[in-house]
Design a protein around this motif. Structure first.
Motif, PDB file in Angstrom:
ATOM      1  N   ILE A  74      31.901  14.025  21.496  1.00  0.00           N
ATOM      2  CA  ILE A  74      32.746  12.834  21.493  1.00  0.00           C
ATOM      3  C   ILE A  74      32.571  12.062  20.205  1.00  0.00           C
ATOM      4  CG2 ILE A  74      33.108  10.593  22.577  1.00  0.00           C
ATOM      5  CD1 ILE A  74      32.357  11.917  25.258  1.00  0.00           C
ATOM      6  N   ALA A  75      31.312  11.893  19.763  1.00  0.00           N
ATOM      7  CA  ALA A  75      31.053  11.163  18.521  1.00  0.00           C
ATOM      8  C   ALA A  75      31.704  11.852  17.340  1.00  0.00           C
ATOM      9  CB  ALA A  75      29.540  11.041  18.298  1.00  0.00           C
ATOM     10  N   CYS A  76      31.629  13.178  17.292  1.00  0.00           N
ATOM     11  CA  CYS A  76      32.229  13.923  16.188  1.00  0.00           C
ATOM     12  C   CYS A  76      33.748  13.785  16.203  1.00  0.00           C
ATOM     13  CB  CYS A  76      31.827  15.389  16.256  1.00  0.00           C
ATOM     14  SG  CYS A  76      30.077  15.685  15.916  1.00  0.00           S
ATOM     15  N   THR A  77      34.349  13.779  17.399  1.00  0.00           N
ATOM     16  CA  THR A  77      35.792  13.610  17.496  1.00  0.00           C
ATOM     17  C   THR A  77      36.216  12.249  16.986  1.00  0.00           C
ATOM     18  OG1 THR A  77      35.867  15.084  19.414  1.00  0.00           O
ATOM     19  CG2 THR A  77      37.749  13.615  19.075  1.00  0.00           C
ATOM     20  N   VAL A  78      35.480  11.207  17.383  1.00  0.00           N
ATOM     21  CA  VAL A  78      35.784   9.854  16.908  1.00  0.00           C
ATOM     22  C   VAL A  78      35.629   9.777  15.403  1.00  0.00           C
ATOM     23  CG1 VAL A  78      35.051   7.450  16.972  1.00  0.00           C
ATOM     24  CG2 VAL A  78      35.182   8.759  19.086  1.00  0.00           C
ATOM     25  N   THR A  79      34.579  10.404  14.869  1.00  0.00           N
ATOM     26  CA  THR A  79      34.366  10.406  13.427  1.00  0.00           C
ATOM     27  C   THR A  79      35.557  11.006  12.706  1.00  0.00           C
ATOM     28  OG1 THR A  79      31.977  10.643  13.736  1.00  0.00           O
ATOM     29  CG2 THR A  79      32.840  11.190  11.575  1.00  0.00           C
ATOM     30  N   GLY A  80      36.019  12.142  13.192  1.00  0.00           N
ATOM     31  CA  GLY A  80      37.174  12.778  12.563  1.00  0.00           C
ATOM     32  C   GLY A  80      38.419  11.927  12.658  1.00  0.00           C
ATOM     33  N   LEU A  81      38.644  11.297  13.805  1.00  0.00           N
ATOM     34  CA  LEU A  81      39.814  10.453  13.983  1.00  0.00           C
ATOM     35  C   LEU A  81      39.784   9.261  13.044  1.00  0.00           C
ATOM     36  CD1 LEU A  81      42.391   9.807  15.517  1.00  0.00           C
ATOM     37  CD2 LEU A  81      41.003   8.664  17.267  1.00  0.00           C
ATOM     38  N   ALA A  98      17.699  16.325   1.236  1.00  0.00           N
ATOM     39  CA  ALA A  98      18.510  17.455   0.770  1.00  0.00           C
ATOM     40  C   ALA A  98      18.029  18.757   1.410  1.00  0.00           C
ATOM     41  CB  ALA A  98      18.460  17.549  -0.750  1.00  0.00           C
ATOM     42  N   ASP A  99      16.709  18.965   1.426  1.00  0.00           N
ATOM     43  CA  ASP A  99      16.174  20.163   2.069  1.00  0.00           C
ATOM     44  C   ASP A  99      16.491  20.165   3.566  1.00  0.00           C
ATOM     45  OD1 ASP A  99      15.147  21.495  -0.111  1.00  0.00           O
ATOM     46  OD2 ASP A  99      13.088  20.766   0.155  1.00  0.00           O
ATOM     47  N   SER A 100      16.360  19.019   4.214  1.00  0.00           N
ATOM     48  CA  SER A 100      16.671  18.925   5.650  1.00  0.00           C
ATOM     49  C   SER A 100      18.133  19.260   5.909  1.00  0.00           C
ATOM     50  CB  SER A 100      16.363  17.519   6.166  1.00  0.00           C
ATOM     51  OG  SER A 100      14.993  17.213   6.049  1.00  0.00           O
ATOM     52  N   THR A 101      19.008  18.749   5.046  1.00  0.00           N
ATOM     53  CA  THR A 101      20.435  19.013   5.177  1.00  0.00           C
ATOM     54  C   THR A 101      20.731  20.496   5.012  1.00  0.00           C
ATOM     55  OG1 THR A 101      21.078  16.799   4.441  1.00  0.00           O
ATOM     56  CG2 THR A 101      22.695  18.560   4.143  1.00  0.00           C
ATOM     57  N   TYR A 102      20.127  21.102   4.004  1.00  0.00           N
ATOM     58  CA  TYR A 102      20.317  22.534   3.776  1.00  0.00           C
ATOM     59  C   TYR A 102      19.883  23.336   5.004  1.00  0.00           C
ATOM     60  CZ  TYR A 102      19.520  27.264   2.124  1.00  0.00           C
ATOM     61  OH  TYR A 102      19.524  28.632   2.011  1.00  0.00           O
ATOM     62  N   ARG A 103      18.700  23.031   5.516  1.00  0.00           N
ATOM     63  CA  ARG A 103      18.199  23.796   6.655  1.00  0.00           C
ATOM     64  C   ARG A 103      19.139  23.706   7.846  1.00  0.00           C
ATOM     65  NH1 ARG A 103      13.160  21.696   4.886  1.00  0.00           N
ATOM     66  NH2 ARG A 103      13.323  20.008   6.409  1.00  0.00           N
ATOM     67  N   TYR A 104      19.663  22.507   8.097  1.00  0.00           N
ATOM     68  CA  TYR A 104      20.511  22.344   9.281  1.00  0.00           C
ATOM     69  C   TYR A 104      21.872  22.999   9.078  1.00  0.00           C
ATOM     70  CZ  TYR A 104      21.693  20.283  13.753  1.00  0.00           C
ATOM     71  OH  TYR A 104      22.009  20.118  15.077  1.00  0.00           O
ATOM     72  N   GLN A 105      22.500  22.744   7.933  1.00  0.00           N
ATOM     73  CA  GLN A 105      23.860  23.251   7.733  1.00  0.00           C
ATOM     74  C   GLN A 105      23.897  24.755   7.496  1.00  0.00           C
ATOM     75  OE1 GLN A 105      26.608  21.072   5.292  1.00  0.00           O
ATOM     76  NE2 GLN A 105      25.557  19.127   5.589  1.00  0.00           N
ATOM     77  N   LYS A 144      20.708   9.315   3.507  1.00  0.00           N
ATOM     78  CA  LYS A 144      20.758  10.467   4.418  1.00  0.00           C
ATOM     79  C   LYS A 144      22.186  10.977   4.601  1.00  0.00           C
ATOM     80  CE  LYS A 144      16.860   9.417   7.544  1.00  0.00           C
ATOM     81  NZ  LYS A 144      16.528   9.049   8.943  1.00  0.00           N
ATOM     82  N   VAL A 145      23.070  10.084   5.049  1.00  0.00           N
ATOM     83  CA  VAL A 145      24.418  10.533   5.397  1.00  0.00           C
ATOM     84  C   VAL A 145      25.211  10.930   4.164  1.00  0.00           C
ATOM     85  CG1 VAL A 145      24.510   9.267   7.568  1.00  0.00           C
ATOM     86  CG2 VAL A 145      25.274   8.128   5.469  1.00  0.00           C
ATOM     87  N   THR A 146      24.916  10.304   3.023  1.00  0.00           N
ATOM     88  CA  THR A 146      25.622  10.676   1.801  1.00  0.00           C
ATOM     89  C   THR A 146      25.259  12.095   1.372  1.00  0.00           C
ATOM     90  OG1 THR A 146      25.674   8.373   1.076  1.00  0.00           O
ATOM     91  CG2 THR A 146      26.085  10.050  -0.598  1.00  0.00           C
ATOM     92  N   ILE A 147      23.984  12.440   1.449  1.00  0.00           N
ATOM     93  CA  ILE A 147      23.569  13.793   1.089  1.00  0.00           C
ATOM     94  C   ILE A 147      24.161  14.811   2.061  1.00  0.00           C
ATOM     95  CG2 ILE A 147      21.580  15.341   0.976  1.00  0.00           C
ATOM     96  CD1 ILE A 147      19.989  12.988  -0.189  1.00  0.00           C
ATOM     97  N   ALA A 148      24.129  14.518   3.357  1.00  0.00           N
ATOM     98  CA  ALA A 148      24.718  15.434   4.338  1.00  0.00           C
ATOM     99  C   ALA A 148      26.206  15.623   4.083  1.00  0.00           C
ATOM    100  CB  ALA A 148      24.481  14.909   5.756  1.00  0.00           C
ATOM    101  N   MET A 181      32.012  14.310   9.744  1.00  0.00           N
ATOM    102  CA  MET A 181      31.460  14.799  10.994  1.00  0.00           C
ATOM    103  C   MET A 181      30.046  15.344  10.795  1.00  0.00           C
ATOM    104  SD  MET A 181      32.958  17.727  13.579  1.00  0.00           S
ATOM    105  CE  MET A 181      32.855  19.011  12.334  1.00  0.00           C
ATOM    106  N   MET A 182      29.817  15.995   9.648  1.00  0.00           N
ATOM    107  CA  MET A 182      28.511  16.582   9.392  1.00  0.00           C
ATOM    108  C   MET A 182      27.435  15.507   9.246  1.00  0.00           C
ATOM    109  SD  MET A 182      27.073  19.443   9.414  1.00  0.00           S
ATOM    110  CE  MET A 182      28.643  20.319   9.530  1.00  0.00           C
ATOM    111  N   GLU A 183      27.790  14.314   8.793  1.00  0.00           N
ATOM    112  CA  GLU A 183      26.816  13.217   8.717  1.00  0.00           C
ATOM    113  C   GLU A 183      26.184  12.989  10.083  1.00  0.00           C
ATOM    114  OE1 GLU A 183      28.801   9.710   7.470  1.00  0.00           O
ATOM    115  OE2 GLU A 183      29.749  10.624   5.718  1.00  0.00           O
ATOM    116  N   ASN A 184      27.046  12.935  11.101  1.00  0.00           N
ATOM    117  CA  ASN A 184      26.573  12.601  12.440  1.00  0.00           C
ATOM    118  C   ASN A 184      25.840  13.765  13.095  1.00  0.00           C
ATOM    119  OD1 ASN A 184      26.787  10.301  14.411  1.00  0.00           O
ATOM    120  ND2 ASN A 184      27.515  11.974  15.713  1.00  0.00           N
ATOM    121  N   ILE A 185      26.136  14.978  12.656  1.00  0.00           N
ATOM    122  CA  ILE A 185      25.455  16.146  13.202  1.00  0.00           C
ATOM    123  C   ILE A 185      24.053  16.276  12.619  1.00  0.00           C
ATOM    124  CG2 ILE A 185      25.476  18.672  13.244  1.00  0.00           C
ATOM    125  CD1 ILE A 185      28.500  18.542  13.508  1.00  0.00           C
ATOM    126  N   VAL A 186      23.926  16.077  11.312  1.00  0.00           N
ATOM    127  CA  VAL A 186      22.631  16.258  10.651  1.00  0.00           C
ATOM    128  C   VAL A 186      21.722  15.056  10.879  1.00  0.00           C
ATOM    129  CG1 VAL A 186      21.466  16.672   8.443  1.00  0.00           C
ATOM    130  CG2 VAL A 186      23.684  17.739   8.900  1.00  0.00           C
TER     131      VAL A 186
END
Length: 298
Positions: free
Chosen positions: A7-14, A148-155, A231-235, A265-270
């Motif tokens: 739901i959060a990702c859908t709202v983010t996209g909207l 950056a490393d955390s973002t890489y690992r997750y994505q 955080k969210v900018t790097i993601a 959307m990836m900001e909220n996922i990572v």
């Protein structure tokens, strides 16, 4: 929990979709000479660039330009319609895209070795000189590398997206990202553009820019707002690198709305604890559908 995240990702996209379509529907309606009127997508791109970066007289009487959080989609639009925009837009875009790397930058490498952080501790884009972690570099630089490393690992490792550091994506994109036979570092550099979170430079496809302090940016209700924004900018910007490594922003996947919705959307996922998209919903100064019921989605 999974349902809540969806739901959060859908709202983010909207949110992002409403912002970008809001600009398109209510931007400058002036006649842009030399432009093929039947090409709606190109016309929309020119409108958005003129509305955001053109002279004040090009702005609609209804709206002032909204703040720019990510420059990546604007750079992508500009590369496609650079011969059809005004001199004011061309000057702004060229000066931003072709920045010469400053002399005297220090380098710090992330633990994984995949990211090179270029920084300075003096000057207009200096990072905060805080050393509470006891490292040889400022805390802000260390956290940049860590996130950056955390973002890489997750994505890449968890979600399975294309790894831009080994160029496993589209063949043409691999060639534009660098040598097709070796690994590549992703460079993160700091900027001081007011109000801009960051961008991924498609002219230098393995370079990300993030704000050098994030002072004065929205309050996330967290202990350290600057690190939350970092955080969210790097993601977000790393997802743009992944997008480019996948298909060079070609076709419908390269539409500005899709690029930003996907990265946001990836900001909220990572980093789900930050919830940066709430700032778009709660900010009545932005042309979001959540505060402008007279807007419609085509």
């Amino acid at each position: 929990m999974r349902a809540l995240k969806q739901i959060a990702c859908t709202v983010t996209g909207l949110v992002w979709l409403s912002l970008f379509w809001g600009y398109t529907a209510h931007g400058s309606d002036r006649n842009l000479t030399g432009f093929p009127a039947d090409d709606r997508h190109r016309y929309e791109m020119v409108q958005q660039l003129e509305q955001q970066f053109g002279h004040p007289e090009s702005h609609s009487s209804m709206e002032e330009p909204a703040s720019v959080r990510c420059l990546t989609p604007y750079f992508h639009m500009y590369e496609q319609v650079k011969n059809e925009v005004s001199p004011a837009v061309r000057s702004k875009m060229e000066s931003s895209l072709h920045r010469e790397q400053e002399a005297g930058l220090e380098a710090y490498y992330s633990e994984s070795g995949r990211f090179r952080i270029l920084y300075r501790t003096s000057g207009s884009n200096a990072v905060p000189e805080t050393y509470e972690l006891g490292m040889d570099v400022p805390d802000y630089v260390y956290w940049t590398a860590y996130y950056a490393d955390s973002t890489y690992r997750y994505q890449v490792e968890t979600l399975g997206f294309v790894d831009p550091t080994v160029m496993r994506g589209d063949q043409d994109c691999r060639q534009s990202l660098g040598s097709a036979t070796g690994d590549s570092l992703i460079t993160i550099e700091y900027h001081n553009d007011s109000g801009v979170y960051g961008w991924f430079d498609p002219v230098s496809p393995l370079q990300i820019f993030v704000h050098h302090t994030f002072e004065g940016f929205p309050d996330y209700g967290l202990e350290d707002n600057a690190l939350a924004a970092l955080k969210v900018t790097i993601a977000h910007e790393f997802k743009h690198v992944v997008q480019y490594a996948s298909n060079c922003f070609r076709g419908s996947a390269g539409h500005y709305s899709i690029l930003e919705m996907d990265a946001t959307m990836m900001e909220n996922i990572v980093f789900p604890e930050v919830n940066d998209y709430l700032n778009y919903i709660n900010n009545s100064r932005e042309p979001s559908l959540f505060h402008r019921p007279e807007y419609s989605i085509p």
